[in-house]
Design a protein around this motif. Structure first.
Motif, PDB file in Angstrom:
ATOM      1  N   ALA A  98       0.825  -1.226   0.000  1.00  0.00           N
ATOM      2  CA  ALA A  98       0.000   0.000   0.000  1.00  0.00           C
ATOM      3  C   ALA A  98       0.851   1.265   0.000  1.00  0.00           C
ATOM      4  N   VAL A 101       1.894   2.306  -3.486  1.00  0.00           N
ATOM      5  CA  VAL A 101       0.687   2.691  -4.227  1.00  0.00           C
ATOM      6  C   VAL A 101       0.201   4.063  -3.767  1.00  0.00           C
ATOM      7  N   ALA A 105      -0.262   7.471  -5.851  1.00  0.00           N
ATOM      8  CA  ALA A 105      -1.618   7.996  -6.034  1.00  0.00           C
ATOM      9  C   ALA A 105      -1.784   9.416  -5.511  1.00  0.00           C
ATOM     10  N   THR A 110       3.090  11.896  -6.825  1.00  0.00           N
ATOM     11  CA  THR A 110       3.066  10.988  -7.967  1.00  0.00           C
ATOM     12  C   THR A 110       4.042  11.457  -9.048  1.00  0.00           C
ATOM     13  N   ALA A 120      -2.697   3.834 -10.201  1.00  0.00           N
ATOM     14  CA  ALA A 120      -2.688   3.640  -8.749  1.00  0.00           C
ATOM     15  C   ALA A 120      -4.103   3.748  -8.185  1.00  0.00           C
ATOM     16  N   ILE A 123      -5.981   0.617  -8.904  1.00  0.00           N
ATOM     17  CA  ILE A 123      -5.651  -0.470  -7.977  1.00  0.00           C
ATOM     18  C   ILE A 123      -6.411  -0.272  -6.672  1.00  0.00           C
ATOM     19  N   ILE A 124      -6.436   0.961  -6.201  1.00  0.00           N
ATOM     20  CA  ILE A 124      -7.100   1.236  -4.929  1.00  0.00           C
ATOM     21  C   ILE A 124      -8.584   0.911  -5.017  1.00  0.00           C
ATOM     22  N   ILE A 159      -5.007  -3.537   0.678  1.00  0.00           N
ATOM     23  CA  ILE A 159      -4.179  -2.573  -0.061  1.00  0.00           C
ATOM     24  C   ILE A 159      -4.955  -1.297  -0.328  1.00  0.00           C
ATOM     25  N   ALA A 163      -4.081   2.195   1.295  1.00  0.00           N
ATOM     26  CA  ALA A 163      -3.504   3.158   0.360  1.00  0.00           C
ATOM     27  C   ALA A 163      -4.391   4.382   0.248  1.00  0.00           C
ATOM     28  N   TYR A 167      -2.893   7.938   1.132  1.00  0.00           N
ATOM     29  CA  TYR A 167      -2.642   8.980   0.128  1.00  0.00           C
ATOM     30  C   TYR A 167      -3.406  10.255   0.481  1.00  0.00           C
TER      31      TYR A 167
END
Lengths: 272, 271, 265
Positions: A98, A101, A105, A110, A120, A123-124, A159, A163, A167
């Motif tokens: 995480a 990522v 993100a 980034t 990213a 994925i989250i 994750i 994440a 973020y």
């Protein structure tokens, strides 16, 4: 306008204008109608005979489940250990994935807003939207039943969760501290180390413990789909209708949840 | 004031002070963590031949996302999805309706002690029990189908919403509430004018968030027979129909994204 | 030593923050940069160490054109310019000592900074500076436990441990009470004198500036309006920089306060 005149010319005060009131009533009506329709659908696929019978069945199950079969605990020590491992190692693994990522993100760290950030975020969203039980189902069918499938399921599901929170914390950091470290001639990675990491460390610790607590709860049921832990015993006890064993397992799960919550509250208190 | 002098410091090495000051506790925790991790990883058993066999399947599954199959089990997917949505909507509405009185009761600053304890007890029970476990019990009691899922989700919603609402009420501004009380309002009027306006925006936001969670949860309840798209998904996995499974997962992800977006919009509007 | 040549900055929004600013500062001179809000004071000092990228023009430090450097060379150039910030900009969750040592980041590698393995000279120098700014006993306290004045002292130590030739000081006193403001300004000026440092102090308190510096530069809408000694700051000049106002009080006040200050000492 909330103030209008009635037929006699007197001023009348209302909370909402007529149109607003109409919209509100319409929205209420729509909600009620939708609810009734949904309810009708549920009712359609329900065998009401069973439902009317429910109190008797509940009493029957309760009667058979109590008292819990305490001596069965000796067969539960290994599953409890497995459950703890799934939650803990799963959380550790999730955090390792995480962190990068989250940095990819966060809009202020980034490397590329156009290419990397959407990936990213994707994925989250995708890991977060799917319940760990579904991930477990999927992993069991890929790598076979066992603790590892459960561990991976928990970590994949976590994750996105970790994440996302991380973020958001990165995006809220104080930019002046970054500026100050940059002005000393620090490299990109040193700025990360001295400017960003200390600022997000408390959030990181809080998130880890928070997720670990949730993972303890989730890992207790992964066994239902064959992914290890105490859920396996629950499933097999349910299959043979061994209610006293089920009762004991539920007690164990409750204790685990309470202990998990207590530990996480302690750790959070110590860190923040 | 300070008894540290420069001469005491010069030429001496400097180390960052440790987060945990007591060396025994510190090393105890570090060694304990290392021992735990090595034992825990040691107790993992990996059947490598099964994994290597599975990797092919895993790849097939990932590839299936490129060619999701919405059609061949189209009716199953559609029925499951409708059932999930129905469960989500009904359980959220009922959950909110029950959460409000319980949330009021669980706020120490407006409820008397006995009511407070009962309401907190209900919340604690609802939060401690995993949805799946509740669903199993509900299926055992009420039989298979969406009714069990609906009851499960409503119950879970209570623990979530009532707890956050109670905390919100406990944090609210006393002054505003007292101002209303001082006008001689009755208890219900007081709640309506003094408490509700303060709590409402967050309650709406949380309800939207819970709608989103309920949908996600409704997708797994089918695994234990409590209705919804989970049953379809389970069947797809059992038959290794990865393209259908991929289609279902994509639908879930898309729906969650839409719900999240909508709830974001609504929350912004309300606050 | 520092030469600024036609330095111009236009923000993407189209605002012209600096318009062809020309400036030369010799070694060891402390300069106050005054001007109304939005005059480009902050932008000017940030363009010098390129926290803000200038649009055109040059900033030349010791013969090196900073505006043309690549990222590696820019890091080395930044080591020679210490910066002090308005709201201290300390890393609040690190200790005072770590904050001071972070001024050495441009000199040490990543792993050494990760492991906090600074050389003994750096550590001694950090302690010497902390002693100089009067915070030796606070070395292992966390930065967010300090008061505003103490934090700014840490900020000064962090800038000085870089062993700079030039200090860029951005509103050092804006968040401090009047007494602490004076102490901080005095400390900065004393340290500059001790180490023969040039400094650009961006400050909005004209009276305070006049008390401590040898030279004042007035900036208005990104353009140089005044460059001279503090005595030359007449009401007419201040009107040119800031606009119409009764300036006599500001100028008189300085003398009064100075007398008062001396009386206290």
């Amino acid at each position: 306008m909330p103030v209008s005149e009635n037929s006699k010319g007197q001023k009348v005060w209302q909370l909402h204008t007529r149109n607003e009131s109409l919209i509100r009533w319409f929205a209420y009506l729509l909600t009620v109608a939708a609810f009734m329709w949904c309810w009708a659908k549920i009712s359609e696929s329900t065998t009401w005979y069973f439902v009317w019978d429910a109190p008797r069945i509940a009493a029957d199950i309760g009667g058979r489940a109590l008292p819990p079969k305490w001596e069965y605990i000796n067969e539960l020590w290994v599953p409890i250990w497995d459950t703890l491992n799934i939650a803990t190692l799963g959380t550790i693994l999730a955090l390792m994935m995480a962190v990068p990522v989250a940095f990819l993100a966060a809009s202020n760290t980034t490397p590329s807003k156009v290419f990397v950030r959407p990936v990213a975020l994707m994925i989250i969203v995708s890991t977060r939207s799917i319940n760990s039980l579904i991930w477990a189902l999927l992993l069991v069918s890929i790598i076979g039943p066992g603790v590892v499938a459960g561990l991976l399921a928990i970590s994949i599901r976590s994750i996105g969760f970790c994440a996302k929170l991380l973020y958001e914390a990165i995006e809220e950091i104080d930019q002046k501290q970054i500026e100050a470290i940059t002005a000393t001639g620090a490299s990109r990675w040193q700025v990360m180390l001295y400017g960003i990491v200390p600022q997000i460390l408390p959030a990181f610790a809080g998130i880890s413990v928070f997720r670990w607590d949730i993972n303890i709860r989730e890992s207790t049921v992964l066994g239902l789909v064959g992914a290890g832990g105490i859920g396996l015993q629950l499933q097999s006890s349910l299959n043979v209708l061994a209610w006293p064993q089920v009762a004991l397992i539920l007690v164990v799960i409750l204790v685990a949840v309470v202990v998990g919550e207590w530990v996480s509250a302690k750790v959070r208190g110590a860190i923040i | 004031m300070s008894d540290v002098t420069l001469d005491m410091r010069l030429g001496k090495p400097w180390k960052k002070p440790h987060f945990i000051k007591n060396p025994v506790t510190r090393w105890g925790l570090i060694i304990g963590a290392l021992v735990y991790i090595s034992f825990a990883t040691g107790s993992l058993e990996v059947n490598w031949s099964r994994v290597s066999e599975g990797l092919v399947r895993g790849w097939n599954f990932i590839a299936a996302f490129a060619t999701p199959d919405f059609v061949s089990r189209g009716t199953d997917i559609r029925d499951g999805l409708i059932e999930s949505v129905i469960m989500t909507i009904t359980s959220t509405i009922v959950g909110i309706a029950i959460s409000i009185p319980i949330g009021l009761g669980a706020a120490r600053n407006i409820a008397p002690l006995p009511v407070y304890l009962v309401c907190r007890g209900i919340i604690a029970l609802s939060r401690a029990l995993n949805e799946i476990i509740v669903a199993i019990l509900m299926v055992a009691i009420f039989g298979f189908g969406p009714l069990a899922g609906f009851i499960t989700l409503s119950f879970a919603t209570i623990g979530f919403l009532a707890k956050l609402m109670a905390e919100d009420i406990e944090d609210m501004s006393r002054v505003q509430a007292e101002a209303i009380k001082s006008t001689g309002a009755t208890w219900t009027q007081w709640i309506n004018y003094g408490v509700q306006p303060q709590v409402m925006p967050r309650l709406v936001g949380l309800s939207m968030y819970r709608l989103d969670i309920n949908f996600r949860e409704s997708a797994v309840l089918g695994l234990v027979g409590a209705g919804g798209i989970g049953a379809t998904l389970n069947t797809a996995f059992d038959r290794y129909e990865f393209d259908t499974a991929a289609a279902i997962l994509l639908i879930i992800i898309a729906t969650v994204m839409v719900l999240e977006y909508l709830s974001g919009v609504i929350r912004k509007k309300v606050q | 030593m520092l030469k600024i040549d036609k330095l111009t900055k236009r923000y993407p929004t189209g605002d012209l923050a600096l318009n062809a600013v020309e400036l030369e500062i010799p070694k060891g001179q402390v300069v106050a940069l005054i001007g109304p809000s939005g005059a480009g004071k902050s932008t000017l000092i940030r363009c010098i160490n390129r926290l803000v990228q200038p649009t055109s023009g040059q900033a030349i430090l010791n013969g090196v054109n900073i505006t043309a450097l690549g990222s590696g060379a820019l890091r080395s150039a930044r080591r020679k310019m210490g910066m002090i910030f308005q709201e201290y900009a300390l890393v609040e969750r690190l200790t005072v000592m770590e904050n001071v040592l972070s001024g050495r980041l441009g000199y040490v590698g990543f792993w050494r900074s990760f492991l906090r393995k600074y050389s003994q000279e750096d550590i001694d120098e950090a302690f010497r500076l902390l002693d100089r700014v009067g915070l030796l006993a606070m070395a292992d306290k966390r930065a967010d436990e300090l008061s505003g004045g103490q934090r700014q002292r840490v900020g000064i130590a962090r800038a000085l441990i870089q062993n700079p030739d030039l200090l860029l000081v951005d509103e050092p006193t804006a968040s401090l009470d009047p007494k602490t403001s004076r102490q901080i300004m005095r400390l900065i000026c004393e340290l500059c004198a001790e180490r023969e440092l040039a400094a650009i102090i961006n400050i909005h308190d004209v009276a305070l500036a006049k008390m401590f510096v040898q030279r004042v530069i007035g900036l208005k809408l990104g353009e140089l309006q005044f460059d001279g000694s503090p005595d030359q700051l007449t009401p007419e000049v201040l009107t040119r920089i800031y606009g119409e106002e009764d300036w006599e009080a500001t100028i008189e006040k300085v003398d009064d306060e100075e007398a008062e200050d001396e009386a206290v000492l």
